[in-house]
Design a protein around this motif. Structure first.
Motif, mmCIF file in Angstrom:
data_model
loop_
_atom_site.group_PDB
_atom_site.id
_atom_site.type_symbol
_atom_site.label_atom_id
_atom_site.label_comp_id
_atom_site.label_asym_id
_atom_site.label_seq_id
_atom_site.Cartn_x
_atom_site.Cartn_y
_atom_site.Cartn_z
ATOM 1 N N ASP A 27 1.322 -0.167 23.520
ATOM 2 C CA ASP A 27 2.870 0.148 23.486
ATOM 3 C C ASP A 27 3.310 0.699 24.875
ATOM 4 N N GLY A 28 2.866 0.440 25.958
ATOM 5 C CA GLY A 28 3.193 0.831 27.304
ATOM 6 C C GLY A 28 2.214 1.879 27.778
ATOM 7 N N HIS A 29 1.301 2.220 26.989
ATOM 8 C CA HIS A 29 0.421 3.293 27.303
ATOM 9 C C HIS A 29 -1.027 2.911 27.942
ATOM 10 N N ARG A 30 -1.120 1.543 27.970
ATOM 11 C CA ARG A 30 -2.439 1.118 28.679
ATOM 12 C C ARG A 30 -1.926 0.045 29.842
ATOM 13 N N PRO A 31 -2.539 0.074 31.115
ATOM 14 C CA PRO A 31 -2.151 -1.171 32.007
ATOM 15 C C PRO A 31 -2.541 -2.451 31.518
ATOM 16 N N ALA A 32 -1.755 -3.481 31.304
ATOM 17 C CA ALA A 32 -1.957 -4.588 30.668
ATOM 18 C C ALA A 32 -2.908 -5.427 31.720
ATOM 19 N N LEU A 33 -4.159 -6.120 31.228
ATOM 20 C CA LEU A 33 -4.794 -6.874 32.003
ATOM 21 C C LEU A 33 -4.181 -8.342 32.446
ATOM 22 N N ALA A 52 -1.909 -4.805 35.608
ATOM 23 C CA ALA A 52 -0.635 -4.170 35.827
ATOM 24 C C ALA A 52 -0.647 -2.930 36.766
ATOM 25 N N ARG A 53 0.269 -2.813 37.637
ATOM 26 C CA ARG A 53 0.386 -1.639 38.632
ATOM 27 C C ARG A 53 0.591 -0.405 37.987
ATOM 28 N N VAL A 54 -0.033 0.768 38.284
ATOM 29 C CA VAL A 54 0.356 2.215 37.684
ATOM 30 C C VAL A 54 0.954 2.774 38.672
ATOM 31 N N ASP A 55 2.157 3.215 38.477
ATOM 32 C CA ASP A 55 2.860 3.904 39.625
ATOM 33 C C ASP A 55 2.612 5.410 39.504
ATOM 34 N N GLU A 56 2.193 5.912 38.040
ATOM 35 C CA GLU A 56 2.126 7.393 37.915
ATOM 36 C C GLU A 56 1.002 7.793 38.363
ATOM 37 N N LEU A 57 0.740 9.035 39.043
ATOM 38 C CA LEU A 57 -0.363 9.698 39.477
ATOM 39 C C LEU A 57 -1.302 10.043 38.453
ATOM 40 N N VAL A 58 -2.517 9.961 38.361
ATOM 41 C CA VAL A 58 -3.275 10.576 37.380
ATOM 42 C C VAL A 58 -3.089 12.159 37.465
ATOM 43 N N LEU A 59 -3.479 12.729 36.266
ATOM 44 C CA LEU A 59 -3.188 14.240 36.063
ATOM 45 C C LEU A 59 -4.357 15.259 36.810
ATOM 46 N N SER A 60 -5.336 14.573 37.145
ATOM 47 C CA SER A 60 -6.473 15.323 37.822
ATOM 48 C C SER A 60 -7.161 14.388 38.923
ATOM 49 N N ASP A 61 -7.444 14.816 40.000
ATOM 50 C CA ASP A 61 -8.469 14.119 40.812
ATOM 51 C C ASP A 61 -9.729 14.184 40.452
ATOM 52 N N LYS A 136 -0.291 7.107 30.621
ATOM 53 C CA LYS A 136 -1.036 5.853 30.824
ATOM 54 C C LYS A 136 -2.544 6.236 30.699
ATOM 55 N N VAL A 137 -3.390 5.407 29.809
ATOM 56 C CA VAL A 137 -4.795 5.860 29.835
ATOM 57 C C VAL A 137 -5.563 4.689 30.372
#
Length: 218
Positions: A27-33, A52-61, A136-137
């Protein structure tokens, strides 16, 4: 990825492809392969995966949360909703083995391995460097069967330096603190204390030992 030709199989090798077949884009919460390409030479197998490209930044490095991200309630609802869908998928993949629990929980937590009341499918590597906002997970190669509550317990463990965030995790995953969640919590606590024994995650050592003490009282 690459591996010797006779070892190019198994959980991690097939994880992303298996996740795509099982969950799609969640449902949009996982980058499609989007594609997989395999190649071979005389001794080595190679696999290239395009997601699929993920534009959002991860919440922690870092997997360990160093600051409170102050996420809205909608983010937590998206996370728990996505993981509920994951947990409902039947799979023969195994993320946590009973044999490991039987060995590691007594060694690192100091109690016998609690009985698992329910095995469910889990992402199995749910930490703060694997999630974004909006949600996104990422990194699905290790998913599989684990004790109920395993993903929530993992996220909680990596939140222990931030008490408000840790409290949010417990609120979002009410199985934590319950008898049904004891096996998952003890397993994650043992896993992280094992990494401490190897010299990793040392910033969490005090909090993990406090958690282990709480689990012993439970």
């Amino acid at each position: 990825m690459s591996a010797p030709g006779d070892k190019a199989s198994g959980k991690l090798w097939e994880g992303a492809l298996d996740a795509q077949h099982a969950f799609g884009d969640l449902d949009g919460h996982r980058p499609a392969l989007l594609g997989v390409h395999d190649a071979f030479d005389d001794t080595t197998a190679y696999r290239a995966e395009l997601s699929a490209r993920v534009d959002e930044l991860v919440l922690s490095d870092d997997p360990v949360l160093q600051h409170d991200p102050q996420l809205p309630d909608s983010w937590w609802q998206d996370l728990t909703g996505a993981l509920e869908k994951v947990s409902a998928v039947a799979t023969e993949r195994v993320a946590v083995r009973q044999q490991y629990m039987d060995r590691a929980i007594p060694e690192f937590v100091g109690i016998p391995a609690p009985a698992v009341t329910c095995w469910t499918s889990a992402h199995a590597d749910l930490h703060w460097a694997n999630v974004t906002a909006p949600l996104k997970v990422l990194d699905w190669e290790g998913w599989g069967q684990a004790p109920e509550g395993f993903d929530g317990a993992t996220l909680y463990a990596y939140s222990l330096l931030q008490t408000d965030a840790a409290a949010h995790v417990r609120d979002a995953f009410p199985v934590l603190g319950s008898q049904a969640g004891l096996a998952a919590e003890a397993t994650v606590c043992a896993q992280l204390l094992q990494t401490v024994a190897r010299g990793d995650n040392l910033t969490l050592e005090v909090q993990l030992r406090d958690w282990a003490e709480e689990l012993r009282h439970r």
